[in-house]
Design an enzyme around this catalytic site. Structure first.
Site, PDB file in Angstrom:
ATOM      1  CB  CYS A   1     -22.236 -36.744  -5.090  1.00 52.32           C
ATOM      2  SG  CYS A   1     -21.548 -37.578  -6.533  1.00 52.32           S
ATOM      3  CE1 TYR A   2     -25.562 -42.110  -7.615  1.00 56.88           C
ATOM      4  CE2 TYR A   2     -23.331 -42.106  -8.513  1.00 56.88           C
ATOM      5  CZ  TYR A   2     -24.707 -42.120  -8.711  1.00 56.88           C
ATOM      6  OH  TYR A   2     -25.216 -42.153  -9.977  1.00 56.88           O
TER       7      TYR A   2
END
Ligand code: NAP
Length: 345
Positions: free
Chosen positions: A149-150
């Site tokens: 996600c990051y």
């Protein structure tokens, strides 16, 4: 087409159920959770009563391969690499939401994830599933390593400037903030309501397993070794992630010039929205959707660029992107099953 979801009792797996239930070309065939095998799905998730009427299964690769076309793994590190080689050899497309097949560099996975590396020949087959930059490779892949996600928020936010060489990579600082669902369904002290609510905490500074993933893709896309300063924070939200990035410009640019460059870069990519000058993205502006919203500002006094990138960690950061990858791989229109507008307010 028939799909199986492994890790369906967790947050990303649950989001895959929500998306695939509404996908016109996919039937959910098998929903796997070893600890809930033979338990009805609606007993674990009462909100799915009358919507999902089947039971959780245990994981049996031979059985899956005999009747499903795609298997999604939404499992913790070290699980998918145990099963995916068998499934791939049996001819099933695998889309892995974990980090098991994302890192190509020798020894990197072991170093950052503290698990044994997956077999080398499988790593070579794995395609990094960031459609905005690896579309061609995804369309023929047998194994798709869905990005973290990051890294998704970061790479979508910073790659257009790095590829164009308008920014000095050695000056890049990434400040990431994630909602609590990013840590999965099991609670721990840091995600406990009393400690997560009305609190912001930094964690894993300089040690987050997404650092080598971001660095590998930045380096791959720019043919230059790039290292980043990356810090991570938990914020009291259920869903949502914001990455604020700061980089020195190598030549003078205005905000408008940079915005025009990003708009042109992402013109053909349906899930990237570039904010007009003076507007900033919010996590609520993308919640429940597959959008990544990007805001841009140049500080002319310091000639430094700030890019703010937001996603829903469970959507563009996990399940939404996995469905987008499946669409590209199977030749379905990219937005199929993903035309959800954000839940605002
Ligand atoms: N949460 C996010 O925002 C996010 C974003 C991007 C990527 N990811 C990645 O996606 C993966 C899943 O994350 P999550 O947050 O959804 O986790 P989660 O809520 O903790 O769920 C984990 C799931 O994995 C299953 N599982 C655990 N061990 C297993 C095994 N040995 N065999 C088969 N299934 C097993 C669990 O099933 P049981 O209940 O039966 O144990 C559960 O369904 C992780 O690798 C994570 O890094 C998460």
């Amino acid at each position: 087409m028939k799909a199986a979801i492994v890790g369906a009792s967790g947050y990303s797996g649950l989001e895959l159920i929500r998306l695939l239930l509404n996908h016109p070309n996919i039937n959910i065939d098998t929903i796997v959770s070893p600890s809930n095998a033979e338990v009805k799905v609606d007993q674990v998730f009462p909100h799915l009563t009358d919507i999902v009427t089947t039971k959780f299964d245990s994981l049996d690769c031979q059985k899956l391969a005999s009747h499903v076309d795609v298997v999604f793994f939404a499992t913790p590190a070290g699980v998918s690499s145990e099963y995916i080689p068998t499934l791939i050899n049996l001819g099933v497309l695998c889309i892995d939401l974990s980090g098991d097949f994302r890192l190509k560099g020798e020894g990197l996975y072991e170093e950052w994830y503290k698990h044994s590396s997956p077999p080398k020949e499988m790593l070579e087959k794995a395609v990094y599933g960031l459609p905005e930059f690896y579309r061609e490779e995804i369309s023929t892949a047998t194994l798709i390593a869905n990005p973290g996600c990051y890294p998704t928020a970061t790479l979508l936010g910073i790659l257009p400037i790095i590829k164009e060489k308008w920014g000095d990579p050695s000056s890049l600082i990434i400040d990431g903030k994630s909602g609590l669902s990013g840590a999965g369904r099991k609670t721990n002290q840091i995600t406990h309501f009393s400690e997560g609510n009305e609190n912001i905490s930094a964690y894993k500074l300089g040690k987050h397993q997404h650092i080598p993933e971001i660095e590998e893709v930045l380096s791959d896309q720019s043919d230059k070794e790039i290292q980043v300063s990356f810090s991570t924070h938990l914020i009291p939200l259920t869903r949502g992630m914001m990455c604020s990035m700061y980089i020195d410009l190598t030549e003078e640019k205005t905000s408008l010039e940079v915005i025009e460059h990003y708009s042109s870069y992402y013109k053909k990519h349906p899930f990237i929205r570039i904010m007009p000058e003076g507007k900033w993205p919010t996590t609520k502006g993308v919640a429940g959707s597959n959008y990544c919203d990007i805001g841009i500002s140049v500080d002319s006094r310091t000639n430094r660029l700030t890019v703010i990138s937001v996603i829903d960690n469970l959507m563009k950061g996990a399940a939404g992107q996995a469905v987008q990858n499946m669409n590209l791989r199977f030749g379905f229109p990219e937005r199929t099953g993903l035309e959800l507008s954000p839940i605002f307010p």
